[in-house]
Design a protein around this motif. Structure first.
Motif, PDB file in Angstrom:
ATOM      1  N   PRO A 130      -6.692 -87.981  22.103  1.00  0.00           N
ATOM      2  CA  PRO A 130      -6.882 -88.641  23.399  1.00  0.00           C
ATOM      3  C   PRO A 130      -8.152 -89.488  23.414  1.00  0.00           C
ATOM      4  CG  PRO A 130      -7.297 -86.284  23.589  1.00  0.00           C
ATOM      5  CD  PRO A 130      -6.806 -86.520  22.199  1.00  0.00           C
ATOM      6  N   GLU A 131      -8.180 -90.461  24.320  1.00  0.00           N
ATOM      7  CA  GLU A 131      -9.286 -91.414  24.441  1.00  0.00           C
ATOM      8  C   GLU A 131     -10.629 -90.753  24.745  1.00  0.00           C
ATOM      9  OE1 GLU A 131      -9.115 -95.367  25.007  1.00  0.00           O
ATOM     10  OE2 GLU A 131      -7.897 -94.739  23.299  1.00  0.00           O
ATOM     11  N   ASP A 132     -10.599 -89.558  25.375  1.00  0.00           N
ATOM     12  CA  ASP A 132     -11.864 -88.911  25.720  1.00  0.00           C
ATOM     13  C   ASP A 132     -12.360 -87.948  24.641  1.00  0.00           C
ATOM     14  OD1 ASP A 132      -9.938 -86.975  26.146  1.00  0.00           O
ATOM     15  OD2 ASP A 132     -10.738 -86.316  28.075  1.00  0.00           O
ATOM     16  N   SER A 133     -11.770 -88.014  23.446  1.00  0.00           N
ATOM     17  CA  SER A 133     -12.223 -87.175  22.338  1.00  0.00           C
ATOM     18  C   SER A 133     -13.653 -87.540  21.948  1.00  0.00           C
ATOM     19  CB  SER A 133     -11.303 -87.338  21.126  1.00  0.00           C
ATOM     20  OG  SER A 133     -10.016 -86.852  21.411  1.00  0.00           O
ATOM     21  N   LYS A 134     -14.433 -86.533  21.585  1.00  0.00           N
ATOM     22  CA  LYS A 134     -15.843 -86.706  21.196  1.00  0.00           C
ATOM     23  C   LYS A 134     -15.920 -87.350  19.812  1.00  0.00           C
ATOM     24  CE  LYS A 134     -20.335 -85.787  21.138  1.00  0.00           C
ATOM     25  NZ  LYS A 134     -21.077 -87.013  21.275  1.00  0.00           N
ATOM     26  N   ILE A 135     -16.871 -88.268  19.660  1.00  0.00           N
ATOM     27  CA  ILE A 135     -16.979 -89.020  18.415  1.00  0.00           C
ATOM     28  C   ILE A 135     -18.421 -88.996  17.903  1.00  0.00           C
ATOM     29  CG2 ILE A 135     -17.418 -91.250  19.505  1.00  0.00           C
ATOM     30  CD1 ILE A 135     -15.394 -92.475  17.562  1.00  0.00           C
ATOM     31  N   TRP A 136     -18.558 -88.887  16.576  1.00  0.00           N
ATOM     32  CA  TRP A 136     -19.859 -88.981  15.905  1.00  0.00           C
ATOM     33  C   TRP A 136     -19.726 -90.042  14.825  1.00  0.00           C
ATOM     34  CZ3 TRP A 136     -17.683 -84.265  17.117  1.00  0.00           C
ATOM     35  CH2 TRP A 136     -18.430 -83.430  17.964  1.00  0.00           C
ATOM     36  N   ILE A 137     -20.699 -90.942  14.768  1.00  0.00           N
ATOM     37  CA  ILE A 137     -20.663 -92.035  13.803  1.00  0.00           C
ATOM     38  C   ILE A 137     -21.864 -91.933  12.876  1.00  0.00           C
ATOM     39  CG2 ILE A 137     -20.660 -94.542  13.477  1.00  0.00           C
ATOM     40  CD1 ILE A 137     -19.387 -94.733  16.293  1.00  0.00           C
ATOM     41  N   VAL A 171      -5.756 -83.901  12.350  1.00  0.00           N
ATOM     42  CA  VAL A 171      -4.652 -84.616  12.995  1.00  0.00           C
ATOM     43  C   VAL A 171      -4.916 -86.117  12.823  1.00  0.00           C
ATOM     44  CG1 VAL A 171      -4.158 -82.814  14.711  1.00  0.00           C
ATOM     45  CG2 VAL A 171      -5.770 -84.618  15.265  1.00  0.00           C
ATOM     46  N   PRO A 172      -3.880 -86.933  12.807  1.00  0.00           N
ATOM     47  CA  PRO A 172      -4.110 -88.377  12.703  1.00  0.00           C
ATOM     48  C   PRO A 172      -4.949 -88.895  13.871  1.00  0.00           C
ATOM     49  CG  PRO A 172      -1.804 -87.847  12.275  1.00  0.00           C
ATOM     50  CD  PRO A 172      -2.464 -86.592  12.795  1.00  0.00           C
ATOM     51  N   PHE A 173      -5.840 -89.801  13.574  1.00  0.00           N
ATOM     52  CA  PHE A 173      -6.755 -90.352  14.574  1.00  0.00           C
ATOM     53  C   PHE A 173      -6.010 -90.869  15.804  1.00  0.00           C
ATOM     54  CE2 PHE A 173      -9.213 -93.810  16.456  1.00  0.00           C
ATOM     55  CZ  PHE A 173     -10.462 -93.231  16.602  1.00  0.00           C
ATOM     56  N   GLU A 174      -4.930 -91.588  15.574  1.00  0.00           N
ATOM     57  CA  GLU A 174      -4.202 -92.203  16.690  1.00  0.00           C
ATOM     58  C   GLU A 174      -3.544 -91.181  17.614  1.00  0.00           C
ATOM     59  OE1 GLU A 174      -1.755 -92.265  12.936  1.00  0.00           O
ATOM     60  OE2 GLU A 174      -3.745 -92.988  13.453  1.00  0.00           O
ATOM     61  N   ASN A 175      -3.492 -89.905  17.206  1.00  0.00           N
ATOM     62  CA  ASN A 175      -2.903 -88.859  18.044  1.00  0.00           C
ATOM     63  C   ASN A 175      -3.918 -88.195  18.977  1.00  0.00           C
ATOM     64  OD1 ASN A 175      -0.598 -89.412  16.623  1.00  0.00           O
ATOM     65  ND2 ASN A 175      -0.482 -87.449  15.578  1.00  0.00           N
ATOM     66  N   VAL A 187     -13.372 -85.189  17.561  1.00  0.00           N
ATOM     67  CA  VAL A 187     -12.826 -83.892  17.976  1.00  0.00           C
ATOM     68  C   VAL A 187     -12.166 -84.023  19.339  1.00  0.00           C
ATOM     69  CG1 VAL A 187     -13.412 -81.530  18.674  1.00  0.00           C
ATOM     70  CG2 VAL A 187     -14.505 -82.526  16.687  1.00  0.00           C
ATOM     71  N   ASN A 188     -10.970 -83.453  19.463  1.00  0.00           N
ATOM     72  CA  ASN A 188     -10.278 -83.373  20.745  1.00  0.00           C
ATOM     73  C   ASN A 188     -10.874 -82.197  21.501  1.00  0.00           C
ATOM     74  OD1 ASN A 188      -8.604 -83.063  22.919  1.00  0.00           O
ATOM     75  ND2 ASN A 188      -6.710 -83.044  21.751  1.00  0.00           N
ATOM     76  N   GLN A 189     -11.745 -82.473  22.453  1.00  0.00           N
ATOM     77  CA  GLN A 189     -12.447 -81.415  23.181  1.00  0.00           C
ATOM     78  C   GLN A 189     -11.556 -80.744  24.235  1.00  0.00           C
ATOM     79  OE1 GLN A 189     -16.287 -81.113  22.020  1.00  0.00           O
ATOM     80  NE2 GLN A 189     -16.872 -82.580  23.595  1.00  0.00           N
ATOM     81  N   GLU A 190     -10.370 -81.322  24.492  1.00  0.00           N
ATOM     82  CA  GLU A 190      -9.443 -80.677  25.428  1.00  0.00           C
ATOM     83  C   GLU A 190      -8.855 -79.411  24.812  1.00  0.00           C
ATOM     84  OE1 GLU A 190      -6.494 -83.581  26.496  1.00  0.00           O
ATOM     85  OE2 GLU A 190      -7.969 -84.910  27.404  1.00  0.00           O
ATOM     86  N   VAL A 191      -8.732 -79.391  23.488  1.00  0.00           N
ATOM     87  CA  VAL A 191      -8.161 -78.235  22.790  1.00  0.00           C
ATOM     88  C   VAL A 191      -9.237 -77.183  22.570  1.00  0.00           C
ATOM     89  CG1 VAL A 191      -7.097 -77.466  20.627  1.00  0.00           C
ATOM     90  CG2 VAL A 191      -6.363 -79.613  21.689  1.00  0.00           C
ATOM     91  N   LEU A 196     -10.673 -76.616  15.134  1.00  0.00           N
ATOM     92  CA  LEU A 196     -10.900 -77.819  15.933  1.00  0.00           C
ATOM     93  C   LEU A 196      -9.844 -78.857  15.581  1.00  0.00           C
ATOM     94  CD1 LEU A 196     -14.768 -78.086  15.567  1.00  0.00           C
ATOM     95  CD2 LEU A 196     -13.511 -77.452  17.625  1.00  0.00           C
ATOM     96  N   GLU A 197      -9.271 -79.460  16.606  1.00  0.00           N
ATOM     97  CA  GLU A 197      -8.335 -80.562  16.398  1.00  0.00           C
ATOM     98  C   GLU A 197      -9.194 -81.794  16.159  1.00  0.00           C
ATOM     99  OE1 GLU A 197      -5.340 -82.670  19.308  1.00  0.00           O
ATOM    100  OE2 GLU A 197      -4.526 -80.717  18.668  1.00  0.00           O
ATOM    101  N   ALA A 198      -9.248 -82.245  14.906  1.00  0.00           N
ATOM    102  CA  ALA A 198     -10.216 -83.271  14.535  1.00  0.00           C
ATOM    103  C   ALA A 198      -9.602 -84.304  13.606  1.00  0.00           C
ATOM    104  CB  ALA A 198     -11.414 -82.621  13.862  1.00  0.00           C
ATOM    105  N   SER A 199     -10.266 -85.450  13.557  1.00  0.00           N
ATOM    106  CA  SER A 199      -9.837 -86.522  12.676  1.00  0.00           C
ATOM    107  C   SER A 199     -11.054 -87.321  12.244  1.00  0.00           C
ATOM    108  CB  SER A 199      -8.819 -87.423  13.380  1.00  0.00           C
ATOM    109  OG  SER A 199      -8.161 -88.244  12.427  1.00  0.00           O
ATOM    110  N   TYR A 200     -10.783 -88.394  11.538  1.00  0.00           N
ATOM    111  CA  TYR A 200     -11.859 -89.247  11.051  1.00  0.00           C
ATOM    112  C   TYR A 200     -11.350 -90.670  10.894  1.00  0.00           C
ATOM    113  CZ  TYR A 200      -9.455 -89.324   6.623  1.00  0.00           C
ATOM    114  OH  TYR A 200      -8.504 -89.529   5.657  1.00  0.00           O
TER     115      TYR A 200
END
Length: 160
Positions: A9-16, A3-7, A65-69, A49-53
């Motif tokens: 939520p703010e509490d989505s888990k992130i790995w850098i 899914v597009p990054f901007e879609n 990753v959107n952890q709500e989904v 997983l609903e995910a983006s980059y």
């Protein structure tokens, strides 16, 4: 599923993941294609997983990753690390070494070992105002607020 990054939520888990060198434009295009392909099929216990980059500064690969989904689980996280390891091999870069610091040096993005950065701080070649990339952020919200910060306001502050 991608899914597009901007879609997300703010509490989505992130790995850098930071590269020890800048990627070329051609490499960035390939990495983007590989990321989309991986994320389209990434799942946890059979559920997509609903995910983006994001790709930033031709150096950072950021997976979200959107952890709500659906929460990323051990096996799905392992598969993402295996994917990152495949990129390391393909491009002959280091993406998993956390003992490095990436920071802004004017318009240039510099990458040094933690020991070299500490030495630079002692020699005042970098200061508490030097912008560092705090790759320990955990969510999109933290990323937006605390990823690019003065070294003195991050965990790097202990060197000053």
């Amino acid at each position: 599923m991608y899914v597009p990054f901007e879609n997300l939520p703010e509490d989505s888990k992130i790995w850098i993941y930071q590269s020890n060198r800048k990627f070329s434009e051609d490499e960035m295009i390939e990495i983007e294609n590989d990321l989309k392909s991986f994320l389209e099929n990434w799942s946890a216990h059979g559920t997509g997983l609903e995910a983006s980059y994001l790709l930033k500064y031709n150096r950072f690969i950021i997976i979200v990753v959107n952890q709500e989904v659906q929460q990323a689980t051990g096996c799905s996280i392992d598969s993402s690390v295996a994917f990152i390891q495949s990129l390391e091999q393909k491009y002959q870069v280091d993406l998993l070494d956390k003992m490095n610091v990436t920071f802004k040096n004017g318009d240039h993005i510099a990458h040094k070992s933690l020991l070299d950065f500490k030495k630079m701080a002692k020699e005042k070649a970098v200061t508490a105002n030097t912008i560092v990339f705090n790759n320990l952020v955990n969510t999109i919200e933290e990323f937006n607020e605390n990823w690019e910060v003065p070294a003195g306001e991050s965990w790097h502050g202990r060197f000053f």
